[in-house]
Design a protein around this motif. Structure first.
Motif, PDB file in Angstrom:
ATOM      1  N   ASP A   1     -15.950   5.183  14.787  1.00  0.00           N
ATOM      2  CA  ASP A   1     -14.625   5.629  14.345  1.00  0.00           C
ATOM      3  C   ASP A   1     -13.869   4.442  13.766  1.00  0.00           C
ATOM      4  O   ASP A   1     -13.380   3.577  14.506  1.00  0.00           O
ATOM      5  N   SER A   2     -13.755   4.396  12.462  1.00  0.00           N
ATOM      6  CA  SER A   2     -13.095   3.257  11.801  1.00  0.00           C
ATOM      7  C   SER A   2     -11.594   3.247  12.036  1.00  0.00           C
ATOM      8  O   SER A   2     -10.924   2.260  11.730  1.00  0.00           O
ATOM      9  N   TYR A   3     -11.048   4.360  12.562  1.00  0.00           N
ATOM     10  CA  TYR A   3      -9.610   4.417  12.831  1.00  0.00           C
ATOM     11  C   TYR A   3      -9.254   3.890  14.219  1.00  0.00           C
ATOM     12  O   TYR A   3      -8.081   3.896  14.598  1.00  0.00           O
ATOM     13  N   ALA A   4     -10.256   3.485  14.987  1.00  0.00           N
ATOM     14  CA  ALA A   4      -9.996   2.905  16.311  1.00  0.00           C
ATOM     15  C   ALA A   4      -9.344   1.542  16.125  1.00  0.00           C
ATOM     16  O   ALA A   4      -9.988   0.581  15.699  1.00  0.00           O
ATOM     17  N   LEU A   5      -8.065   1.449  16.440  1.00  0.00           N
ATOM     18  CA  LEU A   5      -7.283   0.242  16.145  1.00  0.00           C
ATOM     19  C   LEU A   5      -7.266  -0.746  17.296  1.00  0.00           C
ATOM     20  O   LEU A   5      -7.327  -1.957  17.085  1.00  0.00           O
ATOM     21  N   ALA A   6      -7.166  -0.235  18.514  1.00  0.00           N
ATOM     22  CA  ALA A   6      -7.034  -1.139  19.663  1.00  0.00           C
ATOM     23  C   ALA A   6      -7.433  -0.396  20.936  1.00  0.00           C
ATOM     24  O   ALA A   6      -7.484   0.832  20.980  1.00  0.00           O
ATOM     25  N   GLN A   7      -7.725  -1.183  21.961  1.00  0.00           N
ATOM     26  CA  GLN A   7      -7.998  -0.644  23.291  1.00  0.00           C
ATOM     27  C   GLN A   7      -7.188  -1.450  24.298  1.00  0.00           C
ATOM     28  O   GLN A   7      -7.373  -2.662  24.422  1.00  0.00           O
ATOM     29  N   VAL A   8      -6.297  -0.765  25.003  1.00  0.00           N
ATOM     30  CA  VAL A   8      -5.391  -1.415  25.953  1.00  0.00           C
ATOM     31  C   VAL A   8      -5.990  -1.310  27.348  1.00  0.00           C
ATOM     32  O   VAL A   8      -6.389  -0.225  27.776  1.00  0.00           O
TER      33      VAL A   8
ATOM     34  N   VAL B   1      -0.270   9.148  28.347  1.00  0.00           N
ATOM     35  CA  VAL B   1      -1.001  10.400  28.183  1.00  0.00           C
ATOM     36  C   VAL B   1      -2.259  10.116  27.381  1.00  0.00           C
ATOM     37  O   VAL B   1      -2.181   9.549  26.280  1.00  0.00           O
ATOM     38  N   VAL B   2      -3.423  10.495  27.918  1.00  0.00           N
ATOM     39  CA  VAL B   2      -4.692  10.214  27.254  1.00  0.00           C
ATOM     40  C   VAL B   2      -5.547  11.479  27.204  1.00  0.00           C
ATOM     41  O   VAL B   2      -5.388  12.402  28.020  1.00  0.00           O
ATOM     42  N   ASP B   3      -6.444  11.480  26.251  1.00  0.00           N
ATOM     43  CA  ASP B   3      -7.469  12.511  26.206  1.00  0.00           C
ATOM     44  C   ASP B   3      -8.478  12.211  27.311  1.00  0.00           C
ATOM     45  O   ASP B   3      -9.007  11.099  27.379  1.00  0.00           O
ATOM     46  N   PRO B   4      -8.762  13.174  28.209  1.00  0.00           N
ATOM     47  CA  PRO B   4      -9.638  12.874  29.343  1.00  0.00           C
ATOM     48  C   PRO B   4     -11.074  12.527  28.957  1.00  0.00           C
ATOM     49  O   PRO B   4     -11.776  11.859  29.714  1.00  0.00           O
ATOM     50  N   LYS B   5     -11.528  12.982  27.769  1.00  0.00           N
ATOM     51  CA  LYS B   5     -12.907  12.709  27.350  1.00  0.00           C
ATOM     52  C   LYS B   5     -13.025  11.405  26.569  1.00  0.00           C
ATOM     53  O   LYS B   5     -13.868  10.561  26.862  1.00  0.00           O
ATOM     54  N   THR B   6     -12.191  11.243  25.570  1.00  0.00           N
ATOM     55  CA  THR B   6     -12.306  10.070  24.688  1.00  0.00           C
ATOM     56  C   THR B   6     -11.459   8.894  25.134  1.00  0.00           C
ATOM     57  O   THR B   6     -11.655   7.781  24.655  1.00  0.00           O
ATOM     58  N   LYS B   7     -10.485   9.124  26.019  1.00  0.00           N
ATOM     59  CA  LYS B   7      -9.517   8.110  26.465  1.00  0.00           C
ATOM     60  C   LYS B   7      -8.604   7.637  25.337  1.00  0.00           C
ATOM     61  O   LYS B   7      -8.027   6.556  25.405  1.00  0.00           O
ATOM     62  N   GLU B   8      -8.504   8.457  24.304  1.00  0.00           N
ATOM     63  CA  GLU B   8      -7.553   8.140  23.239  1.00  0.00           C
ATOM     64  C   GLU B   8      -6.144   8.358  23.758  1.00  0.00           C
ATOM     65  O   GLU B   8      -5.834   9.384  24.365  1.00  0.00           O
ATOM     66  N   MET B   9      -5.268   7.394  23.527  1.00  0.00           N
ATOM     67  CA  MET B   9      -3.881   7.514  23.965  1.00  0.00           C
ATOM     68  C   MET B   9      -3.137   8.482  23.037  1.00  0.00           C
ATOM     69  O   MET B   9      -3.184   8.341  21.816  1.00  0.00           O
ATOM     70  N   ARG B  10      -2.470   9.456  23.646  1.00  0.00           N
ATOM     71  CA  ARG B  10      -1.726  10.448  22.868  1.00  0.00           C
ATOM     72  C   ARG B  10      -0.223  10.231  22.962  1.00  0.00           C
ATOM     73  O   ARG B  10       0.524  10.677  22.097  1.00  0.00           O
ATOM     74  N   HIS B  11       0.210   9.562  24.028  1.00  0.00           N
ATOM     75  CA  HIS B  11       1.648   9.364  24.229  1.00  0.00           C
ATOM     76  C   HIS B  11       1.857   8.130  25.095  1.00  0.00           C
ATOM     77  O   HIS B  11       1.077   7.865  26.019  1.00  0.00           O
ATOM     78  N   TYR B  12       2.918   7.383  24.796  1.00  0.00           N
ATOM     79  CA  TYR B  12       3.245   6.155  25.525  1.00  0.00           C
ATOM     80  C   TYR B  12       4.751   6.095  25.667  1.00  0.00           C
ATOM     81  O   TYR B  12       5.483   6.138  24.667  1.00  0.00           O
ATOM     82  N   ASP B  13       5.224   6.006  26.912  1.00  0.00           N
ATOM     83  CA  ASP B  13       6.676   6.019  27.130  1.00  0.00           C
ATOM     84  C   ASP B  13       7.015   5.149  28.331  1.00  0.00           C
ATOM     85  O   ASP B  13       6.281   5.119  29.328  1.00  0.00           O
ATOM     86  N   ASP B  14       8.111   4.429  28.244  1.00  0.00           N
ATOM     87  CA  ASP B  14       8.615   3.620  29.350  1.00  0.00           C
ATOM     88  C   ASP B  14       9.711   4.409  30.050  1.00  0.00           C
ATOM     89  O   ASP B  14      10.812   4.572  29.531  1.00  0.00           O
TER      90      ASP B  14
ATOM     91  N   GLU C   1       1.698   8.954  11.009  1.00  0.00           N
ATOM     92  CA  GLU C   1       0.830   9.958  10.408  1.00  0.00           C
ATOM     93  C   GLU C   1       0.221   9.490   9.095  1.00  0.00           C
ATOM     94  O   GLU C   1      -0.632  10.171   8.531  1.00  0.00           O
ATOM     95  N   VAL C   2       0.652   8.336   8.592  1.00  0.00           N
ATOM     96  CA  VAL C   2       0.114   7.834   7.330  1.00  0.00           C
ATOM     97  C   VAL C   2      -1.212   7.113   7.559  1.00  0.00           C
ATOM     98  O   VAL C   2      -2.213   7.390   6.905  1.00  0.00           O
ATOM     99  N   SER C   3      -1.224   6.195   8.508  1.00  0.00           N
ATOM    100  CA  SER C   3      -2.436   5.412   8.752  1.00  0.00           C
ATOM    101  C   SER C   3      -3.449   6.149   9.623  1.00  0.00           C
ATOM    102  O   SER C   3      -4.652   5.912   9.516  1.00  0.00           O
ATOM    103  N   ASN C   4      -2.961   7.038  10.520  1.00  0.00           N
ATOM    104  CA  ASN C   4      -3.842   7.803  11.415  1.00  0.00           C
ATOM    105  C   ASN C   4      -4.691   6.924  12.330  1.00  0.00           C
ATOM    106  O   ASN C   4      -5.784   7.324  12.749  1.00  0.00           O
ATOM    107  N   PHE C   5      -4.202   5.739  12.640  1.00  0.00           N
ATOM    108  CA  PHE C   5      -4.939   4.866  13.551  1.00  0.00           C
ATOM    109  C   PHE C   5      -4.890   5.428  14.970  1.00  0.00           C
ATOM    110  O   PHE C   5      -3.971   6.166  15.337  1.00  0.00           O
ATOM    111  N   LYS C   6      -5.895   5.061  15.763  1.00  0.00           N
ATOM    112  CA  LYS C   6      -5.989   5.526  17.144  1.00  0.00           C
ATOM    113  C   LYS C   6      -5.990   4.324  18.091  1.00  0.00           C
ATOM    114  O   LYS C   6      -6.580   3.280  17.783  1.00  0.00           O
ATOM    115  N   ILE C   7      -5.332   4.498  19.215  1.00  0.00           N
ATOM    116  CA  ILE C   7      -5.329   3.473  20.261  1.00  0.00           C
ATOM    117  C   ILE C   7      -5.930   4.095  21.522  1.00  0.00           C
ATOM    118  O   ILE C   7      -5.574   5.216  21.897  1.00  0.00           O
TER     119      ILE C   7
END
Length: 437
Positions: free
Chosen positions: A94-101, A122-135, A212-218
């Protein structure tokens, strides 16, 4: 550069660059076989994390894919090799994978969560892609609002009626994750900081997730329970991480196996660490959870407990030190009492003085004989012509030696205590009890 080990390290300094350079150049990491290449970038005009990232991007010194982004205040024993290999494989797919925290699961009641951000991840339980980040610390409401899009399957085709059920998605919500300060990054991360003008990772992560322009994933990675990672960015976390090191949660990063400045420590029962060259009176008492640095001298009938003494400290007779940190070459004369306090390099405490609880003293301060400090005092030399600007937000400013004027002494009061080391016993003390049995 990443091979079997880290081969190139970029260190960014905005202040004290000469001290950092000298320390790294003379450290054991540079004297061993095949030391890494160190690149220092100095920018005194840098005022934020984002400024540093933009400066590094402009220098063009990072070419590794991925590279490890790590704060200098991180204490960790995490083995990054398998995590990096996994992220590399993810990048190939996945070339859109930008970072892993990297996150550490920490119970909400744990001492390390004190004064830290309360994150909702908030993460996807299968891929562990972050969907939401809030403090959550920035929210005044007890309710959590989540976008409806989080519950929709991103990969589903909404126009397909046969795929209607597949549009629904499950998510994992985490409030028990704490940031480790370690992030695996694609080279595009640097450009994102330049292009988006982010000021911190707390700005960058939520910003990238909604772009939504770059569509990168964290992506998120949870560190295994037997591994440790934490950041030291204030006096509270300094105390907490020090306790964890003493209690061996950071193994193998422990004093007797990770020594500095040619010091060698011996580990004894009760979490006591003693350097190889110390002078201890026959009737002094070194109690549990204590580190005695190289060249220290402790006089007759003195008692040290739950404390750390740096190299070259001289402790007189009938002294009591509890739950405190004394840095290099501190002198404590006969009959003194020091409780839950921090003394920086070269602090001198004269006879029968009492310090603490919750006091902090900067380098070179002298506390006169028979003096009793107010609890939670902050004491530092004030630089000539600086006014009170160095004491904003309750933090003291320690000037350069050549600027110090001993006649300008400022004593401040604060409500922030240095935590008591006896306050948090936890699993470490349970381990000690099992050892005694």
């Amino acid at each position: 550069t990443w091979g079997k080990k880290v081969e190139d390290i970029v260190i960014f300094c905005s202040s004290h660059a000469s001290k950092v350079t000298n320390y790294i150049s003379n450290s054991k990491w540079m004297t061993g076989p095949n030391p890494p290449k160190i690149h220092f970038i100095v920018s005194k005009g840098c005022h934020s994390f984002g400024d540093a990232m933009r400066e590094i991007d402009g220098e063009g010194v990072i070419r590794s894919d991925p590279f490890i982004l790590c704060n200098l205040d991180v204490v960790s024993n995490v083995d990054l090799k398998p995590i990096i290999s996994s992220f590399r494989e993810l990048r190939e797919k996945d070339s859109y994978a930008l970072a892993q925290v990297l996150f550490k699961r920490v119970p909400l009641t744990h001492r390390c969560r004190k004064n830290r951000s309360e994150l909702l991840i908030v993460v996807d339980p299968k891929t562990k892609e972050m969907r939401h980040y809030d403090d959550l610390a920035n929210s005044s409401s007890r309710r959590i609002q989540l976008p409806l899009e989080l519950f929709k399957n991103k990969s589903a085709n909404p126009e397909s009626s046969s795929n209607k059920g597949a549009q629904e998605s499950s998510i994992d919500l985490h409030v028990d994750w704490m940031e480790s300060g370690i992030v695996l990054c694609a080279p595009e991360v640097l450009f994102q900081f330049t292009d988006g003008f982010y000021e911190s990772m707390d700005d960058f992560i939520p910003g990238a997730l909604v772009d939504e322009v770059s569509n990168f994933k964290i992506f998120a990675h949870e560190i295994s329970p037997h591994q440790y990672a934490a950041q030291v960015n204030d006096i509270v976390s300094y105390d907490q991480v020090s306790k964890d090191i003493i209690h061996r949660w950071t193994f193998p990063v422990v004093p007797e196996r990770f020594s500095f400045n040619s010091s060698r420590y011996t580990f004894s029962r009760g979490f006591i660490y003693t350097a190889n060259s110390v002078t201890l009176a026959q009737d002094c008492l070194i109690d549990k959870n204590t580190v005695i640095g190289n060249g220290c001298s402790i006089g007759s009938s003195s008692r040290i407990s739950n404390s750390v003494l740096g190299p070259g400290c001289v402790i007189g007779k009938n002294v009591v030190i509890e739950g405190s940190y004394l840095w290099e070459k501190c002198v404590v004369e006969d009959g003194c009492v020091i409780q839950q306090s921090l003394l920086a390099e070269g602090v001198s405490v004269k006879k029968n003085a009492t310090v603490g609880p919750g006091c902090m003293f900067s380098s070179g301060i002298t506390i006169k004989a028979d003096h009793k400090t107010n609890p939670n005092s902050r004491v530092a030399y004030l630089s000539k012509g600086k006014g009170d600007e160095g004491f904003q937000n309750g933090k003291y400013w320690v000037p350069d030696e050549e600027e110090t004027d001993p006649s300008l002494l400022l004593v401040l009061s604060s409500n922030r205590k240095l935590p008591d080391m006896d306050e948090h016993k936890g699993n470490a003390e349970s381990e000690e009890e099992e050892e005694e049995e």
